[in-house]
Scaffold this active site. Structure first.
Site, short mmCIF file in Angstrom:
data_model
loop_
_atom_site.label_atom_id
_atom_site.label_comp_id
_atom_site.label_asym_id
_atom_site.label_seq_id
_atom_site.Cartn_x
_atom_site.Cartn_y
_atom_site.Cartn_z
N PRO A 1 0.81 -1.16 0.08
CG PRO A 1 -0.11 -0.97 2.18
CD PRO A 1 0.81 -2.05 1.15
CD GLU A 2 2.56 3.82 -4.22
OE1 GLU A 2 2.64 5.31 -4.20
OE2 GLU A 2 2.69 3.22 -5.27
CE LYS B 1 4.66 3.97 0.99
NZ LYS B 1 5.63 3.19 0.23
NE ARG C 1 9.80 -0.37 -6.96
CZ ARG C 1 8.90 0.06 -6.37
NH1 ARG C 1 9.80 0.80 -5.41
NH2 ARG C 1 7.71 0.18 -6.31
#
Ligand SMILES: [Zn+2]
Length: 282
Positions: free
Chosen positions: A2-3, A54, A272
């Site tokens: 999750p961001e 986060k 990435r």
């Protein structure tokens, strides 16, 4: 993973239902998932649910300690009160199925019978009981999150001036800017018209200004849509946020740009997946 928008979404939802609840029991089903002695929380009343970067932070009335929660790859929090549910984090069938499940690691029970389940399939996530004063020294407190007031255009400009690395890598560096992950950074760079590989020292003030606005806008769009759900879970109907329906370039390689006739390209940068429009981004 999750961001920030996904974590902020569950934080807001949990705050609505958890504040004021008193803990009557905490069961730790997997030792690795909870650091500290959960017994010291029995009888404590939840005062607030906050977030920095986060990490979700649960604080208690008249208590110096708080519980920090990181969901990592597969963590999820599910609050169950009779028929009512609040689910967030990694979207799986555990959001709606009977709990606990084989992925449940920690269960908080409140004195009204409601429960909070911390499920985590791969057990990379954690809950930690920590001293608030110690926690404030943590590195995530040393830089602003992109939705904090102190994440200003000047702050961004100054952080970029100090390096000559590709812009995307600096934006993802949590020691410089908090809360940007791979989804939103790709889309923010598209919105700003900046190529992900551009060296930071080549960016003009005007471009940084545009980029600052784009970052704030993209993160707030993410929050508005309740975050994004990993594509392999989209078929579990109704689960998770819907930002994935609004991706600008992220995971859109080979598809037509939303602003021109070019096709979105994909490259690897810092290991990435990196997505951009060769015409709209300079
Ligand atoms: Zn384009």
């Amino acid at each position: 993973m999750p961001e920030l928008p996904e974590v902020e979404t569950i934080r807001r939802q949990l705050k609505e239902v958890l504040v004021g609840k008193t803990i009557s029991k905490i069961e730790v089903l997997r030792a690795k998932s909870f650091a500290g002695d959960p017994k010291s929380l029995i009888g404590r009343k939840i005062k607030d649910i906050q977030r920095k970067s986060k990490v979700i932070e649960v604080s208690f009335e008249d208590h110096e300690k708080m519980v920090t929660v990181h969901l990592k790859m597969t963590g999820q929090l599910v609050f169950v009160d009779g028929e009512m549910r609040v689910s967030g984090g990694h979207p799986t069938a555990d959001w709606v199925n009977g709990l606990h499940s084989k992925h449940t690691r920690v269960v908080w029970t409140f004195d009204d019978g409601s429960k909070l389940f911390f499920n985590d399939m791969r057990v990379f996530g954690w809950m930690k009981l920590v001293e608030r004063t110690q926690e404030l020294k943590n590195s995530r407190y040393q830089v602003p999150d992109v939705i904090d007031k102190d994440f200003t255009e000047d702050y961004l400009f100054n952080s970029l001036k100090k390096t000559k690395k590709p812009i995307k890598l600096i934006l993802l560096d949590q020691n410089k800017i908090g809360g940007l992950g791979n989804i939103y950074v790709n889309d923010a760079l598209f919105m700003a018209g900046v190529r992900p590989e551009r060296k930071t020292d080549t960016l003009e003030k005007k471009e940084v200004s545009k980029l600052h606005k784009a970052i704030v806008k993209v993160i707030n769009l993410g929050i508005k849509y309740g975050g994004a759900s990993a594509s392999n879970y989209v078929q579990v109907s109704g689960l998770g946020g819907t930002y994935q329906d609004h991706f600008l370039v992220y995971k859109r390689e080979g598809l037509k740009c939303r602003d021109c006739e070019s096709k979105i390209q994909k490259i690897k940068l810092g290991g990435r997946g990196t997505f951009f429009c060769p015409s709209c981004q300079k």
